[in-house]
Design a protein around this motif. Structure first.
Motif, PDB file in Angstrom:
ATOM      1  N   HIS A  17       0.838  -1.208   0.000  1.00  0.00           N
ATOM      2  CA  HIS A  17       0.000   0.000   0.000  1.00  0.00           C
ATOM      3  C   HIS A  17       0.872   1.256   0.000  1.00  0.00           C
ATOM      4  O   HIS A  17       0.590   2.219  -0.702  1.00  0.00           O
ATOM      5  CB  HIS A  17      -0.911   0.039   1.229  1.00  0.00           C
ATOM      6  CG  HIS A  17      -2.105  -0.852   1.096  1.00  0.00           C
ATOM      7  ND1 HIS A  17      -3.182  -0.536   0.294  1.00  0.00           N
ATOM      8  CD2 HIS A  17      -2.389  -2.048   1.654  1.00  0.00           C
ATOM      9  CE1 HIS A  17      -4.081  -1.493   0.373  1.00  0.00           C
ATOM     10  NE2 HIS A  17      -3.633  -2.431   1.179  1.00  0.00           N
ATOM     11  N   CYS A  66     -16.418  -0.087  -2.061  1.00  0.00           N
ATOM     12  CA  CYS A  66     -16.484  -1.235  -1.156  1.00  0.00           C
ATOM     13  C   CYS A  66     -15.083  -1.774  -0.900  1.00  0.00           C
ATOM     14  O   CYS A  66     -14.190  -1.643  -1.731  1.00  0.00           O
ATOM     15  CB  CYS A  66     -17.401  -2.327  -1.691  1.00  0.00           C
ATOM     16  SG  CYS A  66     -16.825  -3.095  -3.199  1.00  0.00           S
ATOM     17  N   SER A 126     -17.396  -7.048  -3.063  1.00  0.00           N
ATOM     18  CA  SER A 126     -18.287  -6.572  -4.127  1.00  0.00           C
ATOM     19  C   SER A 126     -19.329  -7.619  -4.505  1.00  0.00           C
ATOM     20  O   SER A 126     -20.463  -7.283  -4.857  1.00  0.00           O
ATOM     21  CB  SER A 126     -17.474  -6.172  -5.354  1.00  0.00           C
ATOM     22  OG  SER A 126     -16.819  -7.299  -5.891  1.00  0.00           O
ATOM     23  N   THR A 169     -14.746 -10.959  -9.960  1.00  0.00           N
ATOM     24  CA  THR A 169     -15.312  -9.690  -9.478  1.00  0.00           C
ATOM     25  C   THR A 169     -16.041  -8.972 -10.613  1.00  0.00           C
ATOM     26  O   THR A 169     -17.169  -8.488 -10.437  1.00  0.00           O
ATOM     27  CB  THR A 169     -14.183  -8.799  -8.918  1.00  0.00           C
ATOM     28  OG1 THR A 169     -13.614  -9.459  -7.790  1.00  0.00           O
ATOM     29  CG2 THR A 169     -14.707  -7.435  -8.494  1.00  0.00           C
TER      30      THR A 169
HETATM   31  N1  44T Z   1      -0.519  -6.114  -4.743  1.00  0.00           N
HETATM   32  C1  44T Z   1       0.389  -5.317  -5.396  1.00  0.00           C
HETATM   33  C2  44T Z   1      -1.918  -6.075  -4.966  1.00  0.00           C
HETATM   34  N2  44T Z   1     -10.461  -6.255  -2.524  1.00  0.00           N
HETATM   35  C3  44T Z   1      -2.587  -4.779  -5.293  1.00  0.00           C
HETATM   36  O1  44T Z   1      -8.909  -6.109   0.368  1.00  0.00           O
HETATM   37  C4  44T Z   1       2.347  -3.392  -6.163  1.00  0.00           C
HETATM   38  C5  44T Z   1       2.248  -6.547  -4.264  1.00  0.00           C
HETATM   39  C6  44T Z   1       1.817  -5.469  -4.991  1.00  0.00           C
HETATM   40  N3  44T Z   1     -12.724  -5.497  -1.897  1.00  0.00           N
HETATM   41  C7  44T Z   1       4.443  -5.709  -4.223  1.00  0.00           C
HETATM   42  C8  44T Z   1       4.053  -4.622  -4.963  1.00  0.00           C
HETATM   43  C9  44T Z   1       2.743  -4.516  -5.358  1.00  0.00           C
HETATM   44  N4  44T Z   1     -14.486  -6.564  -3.059  1.00  0.00           N
HETATM   45  O2  44T Z   1      -7.597  -3.869   0.083  1.00  0.00           O
HETATM   46  C10 44T Z   1      -7.484  -4.730  -1.008  1.00  0.00           C
HETATM   47  C11 44T Z   1      -8.518  -5.838  -0.947  1.00  0.00           C
HETATM   48  C12 44T Z   1      -9.640  -5.312  -1.761  1.00  0.00           C
HETATM   49  C13 44T Z   1     -11.827  -6.235  -2.583  1.00  0.00           C
HETATM   50  C14 44T Z   1     -14.035  -5.676  -2.150  1.00  0.00           C
HETATM   51  C15 44T Z   1     -13.652  -7.331  -3.769  1.00  0.00           C
HETATM   52  N5  44T Z   1     -14.148  -8.207  -4.662  1.00  0.00           N
HETATM   53  C16 44T Z   1     -12.244  -7.177  -3.534  1.00  0.00           C
HETATM   54  C17 44T Z   1     -11.076  -7.767  -4.042  1.00  0.00           C
HETATM   55  C18 44T Z   1     -10.013  -7.174  -3.418  1.00  0.00           C
HETATM   56  O3  44T Z   1      -9.019  -4.505  -2.735  1.00  0.00           O
HETATM   57  C19 44T Z   1      -7.815  -3.944  -2.267  1.00  0.00           C
HETATM   58  C20 44T Z   1      -6.797  -3.997  -3.351  1.00  0.00           C
HETATM   59  S1  44T Z   1      -6.445  -5.573  -4.001  1.00  0.00           S
HETATM   60  C21 44T Z   1      -4.864  -5.702  -4.559  1.00  0.00           C
HETATM   61  C22 44T Z   1      -4.026  -4.578  -4.933  1.00  0.00           C
HETATM   62  C23 44T Z   1       2.614  -2.153  -5.539  1.00  0.00           C
HETATM   63  N6  44T Z   1       3.554  -6.669  -3.891  1.00  0.00           N
END
Ligand code: 44T
Length: 830
Positions: free
Chosen positions: A153, A206, A236, A269
């Motif tokens: 983050h 959400c 979602s 999703t």
């Molecule tokens: N990682 C990147 C993932 N969510 C990026 O709870 C990039 C990893 C990364 N909420 C190193 C560098 C990087 N409905 O807070 C999360 C998650 C939430 C949902 C509601 C849903 N269907 C979902 C699905 C996920 O969304 C947020 C972001 S997800 C991943 C982002 C710098 N390692």
């Protein structure tokens, strides 16, 4: 009775009641205290509970005694396996003392040791908020903050380019008429705030993580947008129209993508969103003015064939002999990251790595190839990916090298104008997905210029997978002079369609799946040879032939008695086998998993080591016994191997705590390995570490106030670092920071503090102090956790306030070590 009389009577009854209440309270206090003296903590706790609910005014007076009773009783309940009852007690206690950080922290500790890490993290966070000075709560919080708010983050929020692209794409959509916006997986709420600022009248967001949802609420309020963005703590998939959002939306924005694009579930999703939450997609003839669309509009996934020694040594056991133990043939060691074998429950689809920062670098063996494209605005496209359709691709090798892995990255097409690439040579915060190649015959990994690598790309269960099908050697087909194959790709694919070259494991071989750090350890020959030499040295110093006096204290000992060695390494270790081969040794392995145990037995057979010389220690203990016990009631250990450093680069607290017991279980002349742990470190200027530890003001987040909220989750110590490739400028030479003598009964490992003078070799701004360890086995043999073949990563302490330093000057570095946590401070010498 007249009115006055009735009043008097009521007063009298009340006075009586009050007296009885006082009486009850004082009797209960008395009983509670008596029970405490009798160590009947359960009853004491119950009495206190009664007292404090009857007489809340006594809460402050009895707080500490009440806590004492609670903690004692909780320990008993825990030991009795009555964790449900234990948590009920904590909840009652927290009702009485809702703002007590000590109870809150203790609740977290209980949850943590029972494996409820997220819940534990929530309590530690609360305890720190209640009392920011509580050292215990802070220490606990730092250990779990990563679970609550993942470190990426910070990196993403500091990535101005990414923030700007999303901002512009969202502005374009809103200006083009999107009035209702849904932000799926809002995180800190940044994309929703972009939409609101762009003028979208209705913005919904959400987020499924409770911590992130709370954080988003705080951030939105800090930016004076509360009430303007509707935040929902939901996945979602559970959103309903009109229950949660009043109408279908014209724009979904989402960045629920991981390094492998689909790992956060974006396909499912969006399928759900298109069916339930979005307006119809834009018709081909553009005849409709109210339609739904998604940012990002789509993505293209690219792949590449890569040679990378660092990935190889973490995902494939390539040594055949380790310190005299033959590890070839008997066991097939595999990485848990997807490979062809069937045990899918242990499979992870891919690893992730920032290729530009892999130690030792990597070499591209092919050009980038297009692996897959997806249109997020097409339900049909999404559904065909979800159906797991597979695509066979042939890639020409352009360089000679080792076929270690495929890597993938992607370009997110936010809209027609705005693209974001997560490529390995891009200035980006993103990691790439890594698909290690394993289980080929030993000579099968070399590819030559002109060879064709054939692979399948597919998404079973919606995770991207790349599977090697075969390598067609250049000599096998007609080659043109420039090294490209003459056959056309379709013909080649046809020819291969029926061909199955999955590499079945030898049925004689036992499969043993090891963590990447365990594989790296097994590949580290020097590690094992150092142990072998050190064990031999200790054994020969104890050998009666060479030193007749050593066993005088244990009269029962005879030269035929074996020497006892215990290895309490976490996970898989062949050290007991190496020790067993030295003869006249009885060594004990503390492996827990069946597959580890079976693998060691097979290796024992293969190496013709007598079965009697290796035992499984946990088989000899009762479930509740401590691991550290005498080998037999009348025997002591010659060597105890402790695994003091975690692969992430931190000291294992629970192991340090065991040193005192371990020392008491050693025969005279016996040793703990390592005998001594020396922490080394250096001062560096590293902007990268700053970027990864906290959001740097409002500038990267384009003027929005996000830093103060999310930075509550920053931690001072960074783990899993690759020091050799960390972008940083060293400002001092490495120095010895602290020495922990595990063999010395008088040194206290719980709390230590020293001050070290450090010579500055370059002027700059000290932002962090990376550190690592030398583990001393015997006098002249040590292991260095920062060496090239180490299975350990390094850690770094990031300073709260960076300090400017001048070349040639000296600086005082304070090192505090408490409960295995390191804290560092810098100051100018006075
Ligand atoms: N990682 C990147 C993932 N969510 C990026 O709870 C990039 C990893 C990364 N909420 C190193 C560098 C990087 N409905 O807070 C999360 C998650 C939430 C949902 C509601 C849903 N269907 C979902 C699905 C996920 O969304 C947020 C972001 S997800 C991943 C982002 C710098 N390692």
């Amino acid at each position: 009775m007249n009115r006055a009389g009735r009043r008097r009577d009521r007063r009298g009854r009340k006075a009586g009641q009050a007296a009885r209440r006082r009486e009850l309270i004082s009797r209960s206090v008395h009983s509670a205290e008596q029970c405490l003296r009798d160590r009947d903590y359960g009853t004491a706790y119950a009495h206190f509970l009664l007292v404090l609910s009857l007489a809340p005014e006594l809460k402050e007076d009895f707080k500490e005694t009440f806590q004492y009773a609670l903690f004692k009783w909780a320990e008993e309940l825990y030991a009795l396996n009555r964790s449900e009852d234990m948590f009920n007690c904590y909840e009652q206690a927290l009702e009485l003392f809702p703002s007590d950080d000590v109870i809150c922290n203790s609740m977290g500790e209980q949850l943590f040791r029972l494996g409820f890490r997220d819940e534990a993290a929530g309590y530690f966070y609360k305890a720190v908020k209640l009392n920011p000075n509580s050292a215990d709560a802070k220490e606990n919080f730092y250990r779990v903050a990563n679970w609550l708010v993942e470190r990426w983050h910070f990196v993403m929020l500091n990535d101005v380019k990414r923030n700007l692209m999303f901002k512009k794409a969202i502005e374009n959509a809103v200006h083009a008429g999107c009035k209702t916006v849904l932000d799926i997986g809002t995180g800190t709420g940044i994309l929703s705030m972009f939409a609101k600022s762009a003028g979208a009248p209705y913005v919904y967001a959400c987020e499924l993580s409770k911590t992130m949802f709370d954080l988003a609420c705080e951030v939105v309020a800090a930016n004076h947008m509360e009430g303007k963005i509707r935040l929902l703590h939901m996945k979602s998939h559970d959103l309903r129209v009109p229950k949660h959002i009043p109408e279908k939306v014209s724009l979904v924005v989402t960045e629920t993508v991981d390094a492998g694009l689909f790992g956060e579930g974006i396909v499912e999703t969006l399928i759900h969103a298109w069916k339930n939450l979005l307006l119809e997609p834009k018709p081909k003839d553009g005849s409709c003015d109210r339609y739904g669309r998604v940012i990002p509009a789509g993505a293209v996934v690219y792949g590449m064939v890569v040679e990378c020694p660092e990935i190889r040594r973490h995902h494939r056991v390539f040594v055949s002999e380790v310190a005299g133990v033959n590890i070839e043939g008997a066991v097939q060691f595999s990485s848990p990251v997807h490979c062809c074998h069937k045990s899918s429950e242990v499979n992870e689809p891919y690893a992730t790595e920032k290729m530009s920062r892999v130690s030792g670098g990597y070499k591209s063996l092919s050009q980038p190839f297009l692996a897959l494209t997806v249109d997020f605005n097409s339900l049909e496209d999404l559904e065909s990916i979800a159906a797991g359709k597979s695509c066979r691709i042939s890639v020409l090798a352009q360089e000679q090298g080792q076929l270690d892995c495929f890597i993938t990255w992607f370009v997110l097409h936010l809209d027609e104008e705005h693209n974001l690439s997560t490529g390995p040579s891009e200035e980006t915060c993103w990691e790439q997905a890594v698909f290690p190649i394993q289980n080929l015959p030993a000579d099968g990994y070399t590819v030559n210029r002109g060879d064709t690598v054939v692979l399948d790309v597919h998404c079973p269960d919606c995770y991207l997978r790349l599977d090697l099908v075969t390598v067609i050697r250049a000599g096998d087909g007609d080659m043109s002079s420039d090294g490209t194959s003459l056959e056309n790709e379709a013909d080649l694919c046809d020819a291969l369609a029926g061909l199955h070259t999955t590499h079945q494991k030898d049925s004689e071989q036992e499969l043993c799946i090891l963590e990447p750090s365990e594989i790296a350890m097994l590949n580290n020959v020097i590690y094992h040879e150092n142990f072998k030499t050190a064990i031999s040295k200790v054994l020969s110093s104890l050998d009666p032939g060479q030193n007749g006096s050593f066993r005088n204290e244990s009269p029962a000992a005879s030269p035929e008695d074996p020497l006892y060695i215990l290895d309490v390494t976490e996970g898989f270790s062949i050290l007991p086998l190496i020790a067993a081969q030295l003869g006249r040794v009885k060594s004990y392995s503390s492996v827990e998993e069946k597959q580890h145990y079976v693998a060691l037995e097979r290796l024992l057979e293969r190496n013709c080591v007598s079965k009697d010389s290796l035992e499984f220690w946990l088989n000899q203990l009762d479930a509740n016994d401590d691991v550290l016990q005498r080998p037999k009631s009348d025997k002591l250990w010659s060597i105890i191997i402790l695994d003091v450093i975690e692969p992430c680069g931190l000291i294992r607290q629970e192991v340090m705590e065991k040193c005192a017991i371990a020392r008491c279980l050693l025969q005279s002349g016996g040793k703990i390995f390592p005998q001594c742990v020396v922490i080394h470190g250096l001062l560096v200027e590293s902007n990268t570490l700053l970027q990864e530890s906290a959001v740097q003001g409002t500038e990267p987040t384009l003027g929005f106030t996000i830093a103060p909220s999310i930075n509550q989750f920053k931690v001072p110590v960074h783990v899993f670092l690759n020091l050799s490739t960390l972008p940083c400028v060293p400002l001092s030479d490495p120095v010895e920071l602290l020495r922990l003598d595990l063999m010395n009964p008088y040194s206290n490992h719980c709390s230590l503090a020293t001050e070290v003078k450090v010579k500055i070799c370059k002027s700059g701004l000290v932002t962090a102090i990376p550190f690592w360890y030398h583990l001393h086995l015997v006098e002249d043999i040590h292991l260095d956790t920062s060496s090239a073949m180490s299975h350990w990563k390094q850690a770094a302490f990031v300073l709260e306030e960076p300090l400017r330093v001048e070349e040639g000057k000296e600086i005082l570095l304070g090192v505090h070590f408490q409960n295995s946590n390191v804290t560092m401070t810098l100051k100018e010498p006075s």
